[in-house]
Design a protein around this motif. Sequence first.
Motif, short mmCIF file in Angstrom:
data_model
loop_
_atom_site.label_atom_id
_atom_site.label_comp_id
_atom_site.label_asym_id
_atom_site.label_seq_id
_atom_site.Cartn_x
_atom_site.Cartn_y
_atom_site.Cartn_z
N UNK A 154 0.83 -1.19 0.00
CA UNK A 154 0.00 0.00 0.00
C UNK A 154 0.87 1.25 0.00
N UNK A 155 1.87 1.27 0.85
CA UNK A 155 2.78 2.42 0.91
C UNK A 155 3.51 2.58 -0.42
N UNK A 156 4.01 1.48 -1.00
CA UNK A 156 4.78 1.56 -2.25
C UNK A 156 3.92 2.11 -3.38
N UNK A 157 2.70 1.63 -3.52
CA UNK A 157 1.85 2.09 -4.61
C UNK A 157 1.39 3.53 -4.40
N UNK A 158 1.27 3.95 -3.14
CA UNK A 158 0.84 5.32 -2.87
C UNK A 158 1.88 6.34 -3.31
N UNK A 159 3.13 5.92 -3.50
CA UNK A 159 4.20 6.82 -3.91
C UNK A 159 4.37 6.85 -5.43
N UNK A 160 3.51 6.13 -6.16
CA UNK A 160 3.64 6.04 -7.61
C UNK A 160 2.31 6.38 -8.27
N UNK A 161 2.37 6.63 -9.56
CA UNK A 161 1.16 6.97 -10.31
C UNK A 161 0.55 5.71 -10.89
N UNK A 162 -0.62 5.35 -10.39
CA UNK A 162 -1.35 4.21 -10.94
C UNK A 162 -2.02 4.62 -12.24
N UNK A 163 -2.27 3.67 -13.13
CA UNK A 163 -3.02 4.01 -14.34
C UNK A 163 -4.42 4.47 -13.98
N UNK A 164 -5.03 5.25 -14.88
CA UNK A 164 -6.36 5.77 -14.62
C UNK A 164 -7.41 4.67 -14.64
N UNK A 165 -7.14 3.58 -15.37
CA UNK A 165 -8.06 2.45 -15.39
C UNK A 165 -7.26 1.16 -15.46
N UNK A 166 -7.84 0.10 -14.96
CA UNK A 166 -7.28 -1.25 -15.08
C UNK A 166 -8.42 -2.17 -15.47
N UNK A 167 -8.27 -2.82 -16.61
CA UNK A 167 -9.29 -3.74 -17.09
C UNK A 167 -9.05 -5.18 -16.62
N UNK A 168 -7.80 -5.51 -16.32
CA UNK A 168 -7.50 -6.87 -15.87
C UNK A 168 -6.27 -6.87 -14.99
#
Length: 229
Positions: free
Chosen positions: A62-76
């Motif tokens: 959770x901490x690691x992903x919070x420091x990065x830009x996730x894609x706007x959508x994920x289909x799979x």
Amino acid sequence: MAVHLITGAGSGIGAVVARRLRERGDEVVLLARDAGRARQLAELFPGAQTLVGDLSNPGRLSWALSKQSLPERIDALVHVAGVVDLGSVADLPPALWEQQLAVNLVGPAELTRLLLPLLRVSRGRVVFVNSGAGLHAHAGWSAYAASKHGLKALADSLRAEEAPNGIRVTSVYPGRTATPMQEKVHQQEGQEYDPSRFIAPESVAATVLLALDLLADAHLTDLTVRPTG
């Protein structure tokens, strides 16, 4: 254009899945365990987005992903990453139990939890590349099989929980597949490794794409793939 987040894309089945999706024009987001691995993946798949998150340390995802830009959508979300260490119950130390349970089960559960909001919006799909060991356990495989049996339970529960949100969940159970992991298994078993005896990674990848591409009126829940030899 569909967006797929894939773990374990550095080799074997995951690499083939990522390549096949890229070749047809889909976007792939590749999870790497550290920055060095992310650079390697970026070289293997030019133009792909990479994220850094260590499945062996689920509590930090959770901490690691919070420091990065996730894609706007994920289909799979396609879970392929895994580790294996063989040993009898009498001999296997806790550290090897903990590592296999973390990477093969708890890490995928946490990554899925964190990405569910995006998957719900897209009414997406989750594919778990499990193992024949997720259905049947044999001597010397206790920790790995336990992690994969748990992964089946995770998929079954997730499928029931997220059906109202339109998320479809598939488990794929390959038999022995010609991957670097299989070579490691043979080393641990003290056997000569002959990849021609086993399923090609491309065959398992084809079943993953089948689950991803199925039309909206149907749902593949469990797929078992075995060598023909």
